[in-house]
Design an enzyme around this catalytic site. Structure first.
Site, PDB file in Angstrom:
ATOM      1  CB  THR A  66     -44.303 -74.981 -23.577  1.00 49.91           C
ATOM      2  OG1 THR A  66     -45.198 -75.987 -23.183  1.00 49.91           O
ATOM      3  CG2 THR A  66     -42.874 -75.400 -23.324  1.00 49.91           C
TER       4      THR A  66
ATOM      5  N   GLY B  16     -45.536 -77.356 -28.763  1.00 48.14           N
ATOM      6  CA  GLY B  16     -46.612 -77.997 -29.521  1.00 48.14           C
ATOM      7  C   GLY B  16     -46.992 -79.268 -28.779  1.00 48.14           C
TER       8      GLY B  16
ATOM      9  N   GLY C 141     -44.610 -85.130 -21.868  1.00 51.33           N
ATOM     10  CA  GLY C 141     -44.520 -84.781 -23.293  1.00 51.33           C
ATOM     11  C   GLY C 141     -43.078 -84.768 -23.769  1.00 51.33           C
ATOM     12  CG  ASP C 142     -42.150 -81.869 -26.702  1.00 51.92           C
ATOM     13  OD1 ASP C 142     -43.248 -81.696 -26.142  1.00 51.92           O
ATOM     14  OD2 ASP C 142     -41.484 -80.929 -27.183  1.00 51.92           O
TER      15      ASP C 142
HETATM   16  N1  ASP Z   1     -44.653 -79.595 -25.699  1.00 54.06           N
HETATM   17  C1  ASP Z   1     -45.389 -79.430 -24.476  1.00 54.06           C
HETATM   18  C2  ASP Z   1     -45.861 -80.791 -23.997  1.00 54.06           C
HETATM   19  O1  ASP Z   1     -46.328 -81.566 -24.801  1.00 54.06           O
HETATM   20  C3  ASP Z   1     -46.558 -78.536 -24.598  1.00 54.06           C
HETATM   21  C4  ASP Z   1     -46.293 -77.205 -25.259  1.00 54.06           C
HETATM   22  O2  ASP Z   1     -45.309 -77.016 -25.963  1.00 54.06           O
HETATM   23  O3  ASP Z   1     -47.075 -76.309 -25.044  1.00 54.06           O
HETATM   24  O4  ASP Z   1     -45.824 -81.030 -22.814  1.00 54.06           O
END
Ligand code: ASP
Length: 232
Positions: free
Chosen positions: A157, A209, A187-188
């Site tokens: 990301t 993450g 996600g977050d």
């Molecule tokens: N946090 C992102 C998600 O869960 C993924 C990532 O950070 O790579 O969508």
């Protein structure tokens, strides 16, 4: 003035090309700060460069959901007035970070579905996924049953935080999600207070993450601080 960018968490070594894109994003974002524009402008500029590069799981390089569609999430926040904007599940748009900024300029904080698509109108289109990406998805689907197991491979990301000459902070995050995910999974990254947060008095953060873990962690820390207050 400070600008920090990230190209995501993961176990793979970053490629030369992705390191170069990070450098480009830093240089371009810092130029924005140097000419006196805001931390928010710098964050959007830096994230946009990484979205455009195709080297990260964001914008042009985003992964596919299990139905073969790319649904992108992004958010931005500035730390002076606590203005924030996010888009969820945006399809066909290359720069969701710009769409998130547009949301920030409305009275709302988050847009999804039709609203997200409408606000993103006119932004550069996302190219169709390459055949090899579609084929890879099919292979991954056969190899692993548990979606959770598939988070391990590669995240990447993108995100940025900045401090401008006026003492204001900003943060922004953009993602295609995780490696294998059910259609509609969020996600977050677009969640203000989980993936992205900025407040001048405290700091600015852009997370990366597994989103499910990050959201649980945030809820856990909210719970702890509520408990602390109740104990006082
Ligand atoms: N946090 C992102 C998600 O869960 C993924 C990532 O950070 O790579 O969508």
């Amino acid at each position: 003035m400070i600008l920090i960018v990230h190209g995501g968490a993961g176990q793979k070594k970053p490629s030369r090309a992705s390191l170069k894109s990070i450098e480009d994003a830093l240089m371009a974002g810092y130029e924005v700060l140097k000419r006196g524009d805001t931390a928010l402008d710098a964050v959007v500029r830096a994230v946009r460069i990484m979205e455009d590069s195709g080297h990260f799981n964001a914008g042009a390089g985003s992964v596919l959901q299990l139905d073969g569609v790319r649904r992108l999430d992004a958010s931005v926040m500035e730390g002076a007035a606590l203005q924030a904007g996010a888009v969820i599940g945006l399809e066909g748009i290359r720069n969701p970070i710009e769409a998130a900024r547009r949301v920030m300029e409305t009275q709302h904080v988050m847009l999804t579905n039709l609203g997200a698509q409408r606000i993103a109108k006119g932004l550069p289109p996302l190219p169709r996924p390459e055949e090899k990406t579609l084929a890879r998805l099919e292979r991954l689907k056969k190899k692993e049953n548990e979606t959770v197991q598939l988070y391990k491979e590669h995240f990447s990301t993108v995100g940025a935080v900045a401090l401008d000459r006026y003492g204001n902070l900003a943060a922004g995050t953009s993602t295609g999600g995780t490696q294998i995910m059910l259609p509609g999974r969020v996600g977050d990254s677009p969640v203000i207070g989980a993936g992205t947060y900025a407040e001048n008095a405290t700091g600015a953060v852009s997370c990366t993450g597994t989103g499910e873990h990050i959201i649980r962690l945030v809820l856990d820390s909210v719970k702890s601080s509520m408990k602390q207050r109740m104990d006082l």
